[in-house]
Design a protein around this motif. Structure first.
Motif, PDB file in Angstrom:
ATOM      1  N   SER A   3       0.973  -1.201  -0.012  1.00 35.71           N
ATOM      2  CA  SER A   3      -0.059   0.015  -0.179  1.00 35.71           C
ATOM      3  C   SER A   3       0.623   1.070   0.031  1.00 35.71           C
ATOM      4  CB  SER A   3      -0.924  -0.089   1.030  1.00 35.71           C
ATOM      5  OG  SER A   3      -1.966  -1.154   1.077  1.00 35.71           O
ATOM      6  N   ILE A   4       1.906   1.198   0.801  1.00 37.38           N
ATOM      7  CA  ILE A   4       2.867   2.446   0.700  1.00 37.38           C
ATOM      8  C   ILE A   4       3.425   2.640  -0.376  1.00 37.38           C
ATOM      9  CG2 ILE A   4       4.846   3.512   1.804  1.00 37.38           C
ATOM     10  CD1 ILE A   4       2.449   3.600   3.715  1.00 37.38           C
ATOM     11  N   TYR A   5       3.806   1.407  -1.068  1.00 35.41           N
ATOM     12  CA  TYR A   5       4.625   1.612  -2.605  1.00 35.41           C
ATOM     13  C   TYR A   5       3.370   1.953  -3.531  1.00 35.41           C
ATOM     14  CZ  TYR A   5       6.586   0.201  -7.043  1.00 35.41           C
ATOM     15  OH  TYR A   5       7.028  -0.148  -8.295  1.00 35.41           O
ATOM     16  N   ALA A   6       2.199   1.662  -3.399  1.00 36.64           N
ATOM     17  CA  ALA A   6       1.042   2.220  -4.442  1.00 36.64           C
ATOM     18  C   ALA A   6       0.915   3.802  -3.951  1.00 36.64           C
ATOM     19  CB  ALA A   6      -0.180   1.654  -4.468  1.00 36.64           C
ATOM     20  N   THR A   7       0.880   4.125  -2.872  1.00 36.80           N
ATOM     21  CA  THR A   7       0.858   5.576  -2.551  1.00 36.80           C
ATOM     22  C   THR A   7       1.946   6.292  -3.091  1.00 36.80           C
ATOM     23  OG1 THR A   7      -0.272   4.647  -0.295  1.00 36.80           O
ATOM     24  CG2 THR A   7       0.757   7.316  -0.561  1.00 36.80           C
ATOM     25  N   SER A   8       3.060   5.876  -3.033  1.00 36.89           N
ATOM     26  CA  SER A   8       4.144   6.725  -3.253  1.00 36.89           C
ATOM     27  C   SER A   8       4.114   6.871  -4.798  1.00 36.89           C
ATOM     28  CB  SER A   8       5.424   5.707  -2.967  1.00 36.89           C
ATOM     29  OG  SER A   8       5.509   5.716  -1.669  1.00 36.89           O
ATOM     30  N   VAL A   9       3.676   5.885  -5.980  1.00 36.38           N
ATOM     31  CA  VAL A   9       3.571   6.005  -7.156  1.00 36.38           C
ATOM     32  C   VAL A   9       2.729   7.125  -7.520  1.00 36.38           C
ATOM     33  CG1 VAL A   9       2.754   5.089  -9.339  1.00 36.38           C
ATOM     34  CG2 VAL A   9       4.156   3.460  -7.734  1.00 36.38           C
ATOM     35  N   ILE A  10       1.634   7.343  -6.596  1.00 35.00           N
ATOM     36  CA  ILE A  10       0.510   8.443  -6.965  1.00 35.00           C
ATOM     37  C   ILE A  10       1.169   9.535  -6.413  1.00 35.00           C
ATOM     38  CG2 ILE A  10      -1.600   9.460  -6.376  1.00 35.00           C
ATOM     39  CD1 ILE A  10      -2.641   6.694  -5.579  1.00 35.00           C
ATOM     40  N   GLN A  11       2.079   9.879  -5.245  1.00 34.83           N
ATOM     41  CA  GLN A  11       2.476  10.963  -5.014  1.00 34.83           C
ATOM     42  C   GLN A  11       3.570  11.669  -6.265  1.00 34.83           C
ATOM     43  OE1 GLN A  11       4.317   9.282  -1.461  1.00 34.83           O
ATOM     44  NE2 GLN A  11       2.928  10.619   0.114  1.00 34.83           N
ATOM     45  N   VAL A  12       4.270  10.757  -6.500  1.00 34.98           N
ATOM     46  CA  VAL A  12       5.262  11.355  -7.587  1.00 34.98           C
ATOM     47  C   VAL A  12       4.722  11.510  -8.852  1.00 34.98           C
ATOM     48  CG1 VAL A  12       7.206  10.144  -8.946  1.00 34.98           C
ATOM     49  CG2 VAL A  12       6.966   9.742  -6.520  1.00 34.98           C
ATOM     50  N   LEU A  13       3.755  10.852  -9.395  1.00 41.08           N
ATOM     51  CA  LEU A  13       3.078  11.072 -10.624  1.00 41.08           C
ATOM     52  C   LEU A  13       2.019  12.278 -10.444  1.00 41.08           C
ATOM     53  CD1 LEU A  13       2.309   7.400 -12.001  1.00 41.08           C
ATOM     54  CD2 LEU A  13       4.512   9.121 -12.617  1.00 41.08           C
ATOM     55  N   ALA A  14       1.319  12.585  -9.467  1.00 45.99           N
ATOM     56  CA  ALA A  14       0.119  13.329  -9.283  1.00 45.99           C
ATOM     57  C   ALA A  14       0.390  14.771  -8.650  1.00 45.99           C
ATOM     58  CB  ALA A  14      -1.114  12.870  -8.602  1.00 45.99           C
ATOM     59  N   THR A  15       1.248  14.655  -7.705  1.00 46.94           N
ATOM     60  CA  THR A  15       1.697  16.055  -7.120  1.00 46.94           C
ATOM     61  C   THR A  15       2.213  17.047  -8.119  1.00 46.94           C
ATOM     62  OG1 THR A  15       2.305  14.596  -5.177  1.00 46.94           O
ATOM     63  CG2 THR A  15       2.898  16.933  -5.044  1.00 46.94           C
ATOM     64  N   PRO A  16       2.967  16.780  -8.968  1.00 44.95           N
ATOM     65  CA  PRO A  16       3.567  18.063 -10.105  1.00 44.95           C
ATOM     66  C   PRO A  16       2.335  18.803 -10.333  1.00 44.95           C
ATOM     67  CG  PRO A  16       4.970  15.853 -10.211  1.00 44.95           C
ATOM     68  CD  PRO A  16       3.869  15.622  -9.336  1.00 44.95           C
ATOM     69  N   VAL A  74      -6.176   7.480   1.738  1.00 40.89           N
ATOM     70  CA  VAL A  74      -6.672   6.242   2.364  1.00 40.89           C
ATOM     71  C   VAL A  74      -5.703   5.039   2.224  1.00 40.89           C
ATOM     72  CG1 VAL A  74      -8.158   5.646   0.245  1.00 40.89           C
ATOM     73  CG2 VAL A  74      -8.869   5.334   2.493  1.00 40.89           C
ATOM     74  N   LEU A  75      -4.894   4.932   1.173  1.00 37.92           N
ATOM     75  CA  LEU A  75      -4.179   3.805   0.959  1.00 37.92           C
ATOM     76  C   LEU A  75      -3.234   3.429   1.966  1.00 37.92           C
ATOM     77  CD1 LEU A  75      -3.279   3.739  -2.999  1.00 37.92           C
ATOM     78  CD2 LEU A  75      -4.548   1.958  -1.610  1.00 37.92           C
ATOM     79  N   PRO A  76      -2.326   4.384   2.434  1.00 36.15           N
ATOM     80  CA  PRO A  76      -1.644   4.366   3.949  1.00 36.15           C
ATOM     81  C   PRO A  76      -2.655   3.730   4.892  1.00 36.15           C
ATOM     82  CG  PRO A  76      -1.016   6.225   2.852  1.00 36.15           C
ATOM     83  CD  PRO A  76      -2.313   5.968   2.190  1.00 36.15           C
ATOM     84  N   ALA A  77      -4.102   4.234   5.237  1.00 36.16           N
ATOM     85  CA  ALA A  77      -4.672   3.660   6.099  1.00 36.16           C
ATOM     86  C   ALA A  77      -5.104   2.162   5.881  1.00 36.16           C
ATOM     87  CB  ALA A  77      -6.155   4.415   6.109  1.00 36.16           C
ATOM     88  N   PHE A  78      -4.980   1.812   4.638  1.00 37.54           N
ATOM     89  CA  PHE A  78      -5.399   0.499   4.311  1.00 37.54           C
ATOM     90  C   PHE A  78      -3.982  -0.413   4.674  1.00 37.54           C
ATOM     91  CE2 PHE A  78      -8.064   1.417   0.218  1.00 37.54           C
ATOM     92  CZ  PHE A  78      -9.096   1.774   1.092  1.00 37.54           C
ATOM     93  N   ALA A  79      -3.044   0.240   4.622  1.00 37.97           N
ATOM     94  CA  ALA A  79      -1.789  -0.401   4.911  1.00 37.97           C
ATOM     95  C   ALA A  79      -1.702  -0.865   6.410  1.00 37.97           C
ATOM     96  CB  ALA A  79      -0.450   0.450   4.387  1.00 37.97           C
TER      97      ALA A  79
END
Length: 529
Positions: free
Chosen positions: A194-207, A254-259
């Motif tokens: 879950s943390i890995y999936a969250t990290s992918v979103i952070q890197v792609l969407a935050t810019p 919410v993905l980290p919460a799932f984690a």
């Protein structure tokens, strides 16, 4: 064994903390700062609810009310919910779960904390001096024309986004390169997935968020007219760009919460996950589909019937992946040897809040219903059930579950259960009346309201006070436990999670001997045995 963490023995003093590259210390630094953000955001929530106790003015004027809900939203979303679990528990636990000595870029990890502090300082200074009154979404055209100073707060949120990008890159590289020998992808703990999936979103969407916020700041400061129809701009463009990030940001929360829930359910049920791969792959599915659903925030903005239908179906698809997790967690608990301790109390609270929030999410993804509920208190209640309630209960579940691992101490269990009951009960009392208010047609963010709605507002305000008391009790007994709690031992839960292979608290480099992984995580019963 000393109850004081071993990684505190090596070097002492404030300077050693401010210059540390130990992922465990950095995780604790983040834990203190995001916890402070939660408490500060909660104070403004209580002030908001206090003002809404009566139909007219209770104690502040309308502009101050607008600034209060902007402060509450900005602090809770950008300073607590998005960074809370990844930066604190992710930093502390992820390398240990992978069998690594640290994250891939320890100095960059420390830099992310300083960037977070800088962003938080800019946001709070800008709010105090500029009096921003736009709400946490900074919607145009109002954010481009308000006399309040928007640019510093927008810049602060931009800087906070940089911190999350740094953290995301660090976790992605760590997961790919620093796994212990024998740890394949299907042997990674569910927390890591879950943390890995969250990290992918952070890197792609935050810019994308950064681009939108820079345009708002320039539009406000220089009157460029990017979002001004009179100058050839389009305010709907801002909504598209903002929600292209901010709906995936829902899953950053919410993905980290799932984690956390995946780890605590297995440990406190003393049972293998009902379906390891279903829980793991659904995290990836949520991360992917989350990028395709931003339009359901804009059903009333004038999009075509085809667009509405497509976004509606895609939004419901996310619910399928979420339901997979919920059924897997409940299946894990079924006939398990459940220890009803404080973390499990918060797990059950999470399942109830997330279940209600998820089902109402399917409802608001239905365009015909969303037209009625759009911009009413129904949306406020839905958002708080699934995001605020889900994030806070998971954060508190993780804090109580990993408190012995992080600090080597036990907290008073009865006080923990009492605080969990107060937080959960207060949350229901706060936001169930808001569903009723929204269904009756009351718009959100309004300073005044008709007298017929007062009874529901009084209930909602009373619930907010219960949440505040529950969080205050939690702070008191955990601070007490840091000094006076009995030693926890290495594994007080009897968990099979990989982080418990290390001593509690962990030594400076996590392990006395680097582990070799020969089986999957959360295995309380091995079929081959």
């Amino acid at each position: 064994m000393s109850a004081e963490p071993d990684y505190l023995h090596a070097t002492r003093g404030l300077g050693s903390w401010l210059t540390t590259t130990d992922h465990k210390r950095i995780g604790i630094l983040f834990l203190w700062t995001v916890s402070a953000a939660l408490l500060l955001g909660g104070v403004f929530a209580i002030l908001l609810r206090l003002e809404l106790l009566t139909p007219g003015r209770t104690f502040v004027d309308p502009m101050t009310y607008n600034r209060f809900f902007t402060l509450h939203g900005v602090i809770m979303v950008w300073m607590f919910m998005i960074p809370s679990i990844p930066t604190s528990f992710g930093n502390f636990m992820l390398p240990i779960m992978l069998g690594a000595k640290d994250v891939a870029f320890p100095r960059l990890n420390l830099a992310s904390w300083y960037v977070y502090l800088a962003g938080a300082a800019i946001v709070l200074t800008g709010m105090v001096l500029g009096g921003t009154d736009t709400g946490w979404t900074f919607y145009t055209p109002y954010s481009s024309k308000t006399p309040a100073d928007v640019a510093p707060v927008v810049l602060g949120v931009f800087v906070l986004g940089v911190s999350t990008i740094i953290t995301g890159i660090n976790f992605i590289v760590t997961t790919h390169t620093l796994r212990a020998r024998g740890m394949t992808w299907h042997r990674m703990p569910l927390f890591v997935w879950s943390i890995y999936a969250t990290s992918v979103i952070q890197v792609l969407a935050t810019p994308v968020l950064g681009m939108a916020l820079v345009l708002v700041a320039l539009d406000h400061a220089l009157a460029l007219g990017v979002f001004d129809p009179a100058a050839g701009g389009d305010p709907i463009l801002y909504q598209h760009v903002f929600w292209f990030y901010s709906h995936p940001a829902v899953y950053i929360m919410v993905l980290p919460a799932f984690a956390v829930i995946s780890e605590t359910v297995c440990a406190l049920s003393h049972k293998n996950p009902a379906s390891y791969r279903a829980i793991a792959y659904s995290s990836v599915g949520i991360a992917f589909v989350g990028f395709l659903t931003w339009g359901h925030h804009m059903f009333v903005s004038g999009m075509s019937a085809l667009d509405v239908g497509v976004f509606s179906v895609l939004s419901m698809l996310v619910a399928i992946f979420s339901a997979i997790k919920v059924f897997a967690w409940v299946g894990t608990m079924y006939r398990g040897s459940i220890a009803f301790r404080t973390p499990m109390a918060y797990v059950i609270a999470f399942l109830v809040l997330f279940g209600v929030g998820g089902m109402t999410g399917v409802a608001v993804a239905t365009a015909a219903l969303d037209v009625h509920w759009h911009d009413t208190y129904f949306i406020v209640a839905h958002f708080h059930f699934i995001m605020v309630g889900g994030t806070i209960t998971a954060f508190l579940a993780g804090l109580h579950y990993w408190f012995p691992k992080m600090f080597g101490r036990l907290y008073p269990e009865r006080w923990g259960l009492l605080a969990a009951a107060l937080v959960f009960g207060g949350f229901l009392l706060t936001f169930i009346p808001q569903f009723l208010l929204g269904n009756a047609g009351m718009p959100r963010r309004y300073y005044e309201y008709p007298e017929r709605y007062q009874a529901l507002h009084v209930l909602s305000t009373g619930g907010s006070w219960l949440i505040g008391v529950g969080l205050a009790v939690t702070v008191v007994y955990l601070v007490w436990a840091l000094r006076y709690g009995p030693p926890s031992g290495d594994n007080p839960w009897g968990s099979k999670g990989f982080e418990w292979l290390a001593p509690s608290p962990p030594p400076p480099h996590n392990f006395h001997e680097t582990p070799v992984i020969t089986h999957g995580p959360h295995e309380y019963f091995r079929p081959e045995a």
